[in-house]
Design a protein around this motif. Structure first.
Motif, PDB file in Angstrom:
ATOM      1  N   THR A  82      -9.858 -13.502   3.351  1.00  0.00           N
ATOM      2  CA  THR A  82     -11.663 -12.988   3.383  1.00  0.00           C
ATOM      3  C   THR A  82     -12.336 -12.723   4.521  1.00  0.00           C
ATOM      4  O   THR A  82     -12.944 -11.802   5.549  1.00  0.00           O
ATOM      5  CB  THR A  82     -12.081 -14.126   3.073  1.00  0.00           C
ATOM      6  N   THR A  83     -11.860 -13.250   5.736  1.00  0.00           N
ATOM      7  CA  THR A  83     -12.524 -13.257   7.315  1.00  0.00           C
ATOM      8  C   THR A  83     -11.484 -12.175   8.030  1.00  0.00           C
ATOM      9  O   THR A  83     -12.012 -11.459   8.421  1.00  0.00           O
ATOM     10  CB  THR A  83     -12.078 -14.721   8.198  1.00  0.00           C
ATOM     11  N   ALA A  84     -10.184 -12.096   7.758  1.00  0.00           N
ATOM     12  CA  ALA A  84      -9.954 -10.605   8.509  1.00  0.00           C
ATOM     13  C   ALA A  84     -10.396  -9.894   7.138  1.00  0.00           C
ATOM     14  O   ALA A  84     -10.334  -8.282   8.247  1.00  0.00           O
ATOM     15  CB  ALA A  84      -8.541 -10.543   7.760  1.00  0.00           C
ATOM     16  N   ALA A  85     -10.860  -9.655   6.233  1.00  0.00           N
ATOM     17  CA  ALA A  85     -10.958  -8.600   5.914  1.00  0.00           C
ATOM     18  C   ALA A  85     -12.700  -8.451   6.265  1.00  0.00           C
ATOM     19  O   ALA A  85     -12.617  -7.072   6.603  1.00  0.00           O
ATOM     20  CB  ALA A  85     -11.020  -8.302   4.062  1.00  0.00           C
ATOM     21  N   ALA A  86     -13.526  -9.247   6.674  1.00  0.00           N
ATOM     22  CA  ALA A  86     -14.985  -9.273   7.622  1.00  0.00           C
ATOM     23  C   ALA A  86     -14.033  -8.226   9.070  1.00  0.00           C
ATOM     24  O   ALA A  86     -15.186  -7.730   9.540  1.00  0.00           O
ATOM     25  CB  ALA A  86     -15.371 -10.282   7.924  1.00  0.00           C
ATOM     26  N   TRP A  87     -13.635  -9.049   9.665  1.00  0.00           N
ATOM     27  CA  TRP A  87     -13.054  -8.093  10.545  1.00  0.00           C
ATOM     28  C   TRP A  87     -12.689  -6.494  10.187  1.00  0.00           C
ATOM     29  O   TRP A  87     -13.380  -5.897  11.312  1.00  0.00           O
ATOM     30  CB  TRP A  87     -11.658  -8.690  11.353  1.00  0.00           C
ATOM     31  N   GLU A  88     -11.814  -6.346   9.602  1.00  0.00           N
ATOM     32  CA  GLU A  88     -11.666  -5.233   9.259  1.00  0.00           C
ATOM     33  C   GLU A  88     -12.804  -4.131   9.604  1.00  0.00           C
ATOM     34  O   GLU A  88     -13.309  -3.087   9.757  1.00  0.00           O
ATOM     35  CB  GLU A  88     -10.305  -4.842   7.708  1.00  0.00           C
ATOM     36  N   GLU A  89     -14.306  -4.472   8.344  1.00  0.00           N
ATOM     37  CA  GLU A  89     -15.168  -4.002   8.203  1.00  0.00           C
ATOM     38  C   GLU A  89     -15.770  -3.802   9.024  1.00  0.00           C
ATOM     39  O   GLU A  89     -16.603  -2.877   9.580  1.00  0.00           O
ATOM     40  CB  GLU A  89     -16.578  -4.840   6.824  1.00  0.00           C
ATOM     41  N   ASP A  90     -16.141  -5.061  10.032  1.00  0.00           N
ATOM     42  CA  ASP A  90     -16.629  -4.702  11.694  1.00  0.00           C
ATOM     43  C   ASP A  90     -16.072  -4.323  12.779  1.00  0.00           C
ATOM     44  O   ASP A  90     -16.936  -4.142  13.733  1.00  0.00           O
ATOM     45  CB  ASP A  90     -17.268  -6.734  11.914  1.00  0.00           C
ATOM     46  N   GLY A  91     -14.918  -3.337  12.327  1.00  0.00           N
ATOM     47  CA  GLY A  91     -14.294  -2.990  13.751  1.00  0.00           C
ATOM     48  C   GLY A  91     -13.741  -3.865  14.591  1.00  0.00           C
ATOM     49  O   GLY A  91     -13.294  -3.102  15.344  1.00  0.00           O
ATOM     50  N   GLN A  92     -12.876  -5.316  13.998  1.00  0.00           N
ATOM     51  CA  GLN A  92     -12.262  -5.383  14.786  1.00  0.00           C
ATOM     52  C   GLN A  92     -10.807  -5.305  14.316  1.00  0.00           C
ATOM     53  O   GLN A  92     -10.605  -6.065  14.614  1.00  0.00           O
ATOM     54  CB  GLN A  92     -12.497  -6.710  14.543  1.00  0.00           C
ATOM     55  N   ASP A  97      -3.004  -7.421  12.503  1.00  0.00           N
ATOM     56  CA  ASP A  97      -1.270  -6.996  11.271  1.00  0.00           C
ATOM     57  C   ASP A  97      -1.491  -5.377  11.170  1.00  0.00           C
ATOM     58  O   ASP A  97      -2.457  -5.313  10.477  1.00  0.00           O
ATOM     59  CB  ASP A  97      -0.361  -7.711  10.950  1.00  0.00           C
ATOM     60  N   PRO A  98      -0.845  -4.329  11.035  1.00  0.00           N
ATOM     61  CA  PRO A  98      -1.620  -2.770  10.899  1.00  0.00           C
ATOM     62  C   PRO A  98      -1.049  -2.406   9.162  1.00  0.00           C
ATOM     63  O   PRO A  98      -1.985  -2.481   8.680  1.00  0.00           O
ATOM     64  CB  PRO A  98      -0.485  -1.760  11.061  1.00  0.00           C
ATOM     65  N   ASP A  99       0.117  -3.156   8.871  1.00  0.00           N
ATOM     66  CA  ASP A  99       0.385  -3.512   7.432  1.00  0.00           C
ATOM     67  C   ASP A  99      -0.546  -4.252   6.956  1.00  0.00           C
ATOM     68  O   ASP A  99      -0.735  -4.543   5.856  1.00  0.00           O
ATOM     69  CB  ASP A  99       1.896  -4.188   7.125  1.00  0.00           C
ATOM     70  N   LEU A 100      -1.301  -5.448   7.038  1.00  0.00           N
ATOM     71  CA  LEU A 100      -2.485  -5.905   7.181  1.00  0.00           C
ATOM     72  C   LEU A 100      -3.515  -5.386   6.315  1.00  0.00           C
ATOM     73  O   LEU A 100      -4.181  -4.971   5.888  1.00  0.00           O
ATOM     74  CB  LEU A 100      -2.814  -7.279   7.386  1.00  0.00           C
ATOM     75  N   ARG A 101      -3.758  -3.856   7.340  1.00  0.00           N
ATOM     76  CA  ARG A 101      -4.528  -3.487   7.895  1.00  0.00           C
ATOM     77  C   ARG A 101      -4.520  -2.608   6.122  1.00  0.00           C
ATOM     78  O   ARG A 101      -5.224  -1.923   5.821  1.00  0.00           O
ATOM     79  CB  ARG A 101      -5.285  -2.554   9.123  1.00  0.00           C
ATOM     80  N   LEU A 102      -3.119  -2.491   5.773  1.00  0.00           N
ATOM     81  CA  LEU A 102      -3.364  -1.278   4.900  1.00  0.00           C
ATOM     82  C   LEU A 102      -3.343  -1.445   3.951  1.00  0.00           C
ATOM     83  O   LEU A 102      -3.884  -1.089   2.940  1.00  0.00           O
ATOM     84  CB  LEU A 102      -1.972  -0.337   5.169  1.00  0.00           C
ATOM     85  N   TRP A 103      -2.742  -3.416   3.317  1.00  0.00           N
ATOM     86  CA  TRP A 103      -3.570  -4.032   2.153  1.00  0.00           C
ATOM     87  C   TRP A 103      -4.762  -4.222   2.103  1.00  0.00           C
ATOM     88  O   TRP A 103      -5.039  -3.963   1.161  1.00  0.00           O
ATOM     89  CB  TRP A 103      -2.198  -4.680   2.587  1.00  0.00           C
ATOM     90  N   LEU A 104      -5.356  -4.013   2.972  1.00  0.00           N
ATOM     91  CA  LEU A 104      -6.784  -4.473   2.915  1.00  0.00           C
ATOM     92  C   LEU A 104      -7.685  -3.382   2.114  1.00  0.00           C
ATOM     93  O   LEU A 104      -8.629  -3.617   1.325  1.00  0.00           O
ATOM     94  CB  LEU A 104      -7.266  -5.216   4.339  1.00  0.00           C
ATOM     95  N   ASN A 105      -7.253  -2.110   2.685  1.00  0.00           N
ATOM     96  CA  ASN A 105      -8.239  -0.950   1.829  1.00  0.00           C
ATOM     97  C   ASN A 105      -7.155  -0.328   0.771  1.00  0.00           C
ATOM     98  O   ASN A 105      -7.212   0.756   0.466  1.00  0.00           O
ATOM     99  CB  ASN A 105      -8.279  -0.104   3.434  1.00  0.00           C
ATOM    100  N   SER A 106      -6.344  -1.299   0.254  1.00  0.00           N
ATOM    101  CA  SER A 106      -5.615  -0.869  -0.598  1.00  0.00           C
ATOM    102  C   SER A 106      -6.124  -1.884  -2.346  1.00  0.00           C
ATOM    103  O   SER A 106      -6.860  -2.162  -1.936  1.00  0.00           O
ATOM    104  CB  SER A 106      -4.204  -1.416  -0.912  1.00  0.00           C
ATOM    105  N   ASP A 107      -5.660  -1.363  -3.577  1.00  0.00           N
ATOM    106  CA  ASP A 107      -5.999  -1.603  -4.989  1.00  0.00           C
ATOM    107  C   ASP A 107      -5.397  -3.080  -4.998  1.00  0.00           C
ATOM    108  O   ASP A 107      -6.040  -4.290  -5.931  1.00  0.00           O
ATOM    109  CB  ASP A 107      -5.348  -1.366  -5.883  1.00  0.00           C
TER     110      ASP A 107
END
Length: 495
Positions: A82-92, A97-107
């Motif tokens: 959940t902290t990684a998801a918050a980083w993604e939303e806050d521009g960090q 990891d690029p694969d994690l970013r894809l996963w965070l923005n998926s269903d």
């Protein structure tokens, strides 16, 4: 550990040490560097500890039970996610990891925050257990700790810890079965729910063909099968993948390797721990000495076999570098098959591979090798049939890790043609059974395994790659698979 919460007492301080190690291991998987991993780990640890303390201090239900919550370690691991998801939303997101970013923005990621009845079955089942039972299951199955260590940490009787663990496994299965029936599903899935329960209760029961085909196409039912089947060694993977989400299986292997480093190889499998602990210290030292000797001899033989064919020190250096990554480190049991020389270094008068049919090469690892008399055909004569039947795909099979009763592997396929959907099949020689697969759905008929594309990765451009991974069991011998096909057409094997 700066910026981390201060332990409230000595017991919490001891727990912090083990929890921080687990959090940092998962944070390292989620980030693109060690600095970002430490930052993510600290933020997630502080947030998770505050959440755990709030849950422990919360009101008790009228039945005398506190609200359902996860054990301490999986709670902190979900805090990393959940902290990684918050980083993604806050521009960090660039730190992740690029694969994690894809996963965070998926269903897939949305399932963990969506309606409770749609969340992963393992997550719901673990939360439904009593807290002490959930701790026992997680520490023994996912953290790969010996039962003696788990019993000491949880205050259990070591003599009865194995029996208690088996009872908790059964409780977890029952909770998952109940939650599966409570999940909104269509009529087709509902008709298979009872059959799935019956088949997964017995280790000797065969999966009916229609159920097998359904599991190959239904993600929710396949997930239920992984949680309900307590036999075959798939429970740790089902727990890690269902509770943590992205990187769960990689985390599982990291913890297994970390336990092996602390306790010695072969000490982490739940089925083997009791027998191992009965041995004397001298016997364990002898076994470790034999293991070291076997590894040295294998390494020496491998080096000698490479020398005549142009092997260089760079290859061995690359293997040493890989050894520092617990996830990719295959461990001492992997060099079971001798390395083969590159195809270009074979004598001109010898065939380079088996063939399934004239002119169609098969993997050089796929079994008995036949040779033709030297000088019977010129290089030009052998090249012409290969050009006529040139494979339209190339496959790479990677044995990521192996332990006494199971292994993890990945398959990558490069297709020369564009694909709207794909189906990759192969055969095992030694009775291996695939228990869980990600990025594809799996079906198995005897030794033949078929991986079918998921909805999100069906399309592959010309020259593009498709990839998936799986966990499987093995006994006696674990030879590499052979006879790979892509949509029914034979594939050449890399390496």
């Amino acid at each position: 550990m700066p910026d981390l919460p201060t332990p409230q007492d000595a017991s919490e301080a001891a727990l912090f040490s083990e929890c921080w190690d687990a959090v940092l291991a998962y944070a390292d998987l989620c980030t693109s560097g060690s600095t970002a991993a430490a930052q993510l780990g600290r933020e997630a640890f502080a947030h998770g500890i505050r959440e755990a303390r709030a849950a422990e201090a919360g009101p008790v239900r009228g039945t005398g039970r506190r609200p359902a919550r996860l054990p301490r370690i999986p709670l902190l691991l979900t805090s990393v996610r959940t902290t990684a998801a918050a980083w993604e939303e806050d521009g960090q997101g660039h730190k992740l990891d690029p694969d994690l970013r894809l996963w965070l923005n998926s269903d897939k990621a949305a399932r963990y925050t969506g309606p409770p009845l749609r969340r992963p079955l393992a997550l719901r089942g673990l939360r439904d257990l009593q807290h002490a039972d959930a701790e026992l299951l997680w520490l023994a199955e996912v953290e790969a700790l010996p039962l003696s260590v788990v019993a000491r940490r949880l205050g259990l009787d070591p003599a009865t810890a194995a029996e208690e663990l088996q009872q908790v496994r059964t409780l977890f299965r029952d909770r998952c079965h109940r939650n599966h029936l409570d999940t909104p599903m269509d009529a087709g899935c509902r008709s298979y729910a009872r059959l799935l329960d019956a088949v997964t209760r017995s280790p000797a029961a065969d999966t009916p063909g229609d159920l097998s085909r359904h599991l190959a196409t239904c993600v929710e039912c396949a997930e239920a099968a992984a949680c309900l089947r307590l036999h075959g060694g798939g429970l740790p993977g089902a727990l890690a993948g269902g509770v943590i989400g992205w990187g769960g299986l990689a985390y599982l292997e990291r913890r297994r390797r970390a336990a092996e480093v602390r306790l010695g190889p072969g000490r982490t499998g739940p089925a083997d721990r009791t027998a191992e602990e009965d041995g004397t210290p001298k016997a364990r030292v002898a076994r470790n000495g034999l293991l070291v000797a076997a590894v040295l001899v294998s390494a020496l033989a491998l080096g000698v076999s490479l020398m005549p064919f142009g092997g260089s020190g760079d290859d061995l250096g690359a293997r040493d570098d890989a050894g520092r990554q617990p996830v990719a480190d295959p461990g001492p049991s992997l060099p079971s098959a001798p390395a083969l020389p590159p195809a270009t270094s074979k004598p001109a008068g010898r065939a380079g591979a088996d063939t399934d049919e004239p002119g169609r090469p098969r993997s050089s690892e796929s079994g008995d090798r036949h040779t033709e008399p030297q000088g019977t055909a010129s290089p030009t004569e052998r090249t012409a049939p290969a050009e006529r039947d040139k494979p339209t795909c190339r496959v790479e099979y990677d044995l990521v890790n192996q332990w006494p009763d199971g292994f993890q592997a990945t398959v990558s396929v490069t297709s020369t043609a564009a694909l709207d959907s794909w189906r990759v099949s192969w055969s095992f020689r030694d009775g291996q059974q695939v228990g869980q697969m990600w990025d594809a759905s799996v079906s198995q008929d005897g030794s033949r395994v078929t991986a079918t594309a998921a909805d999100y990765n069906k399309s592959v451009p010309a020259g593009g790659d498709l990839a998936f991974g799986f966990l499987a069991s093995w006994r006696g011998k674990n030879s590499p698979p052979y006879d790979f096909t892509l949509n029914g057409r034979a594939c050449a094997k890399s390496g």
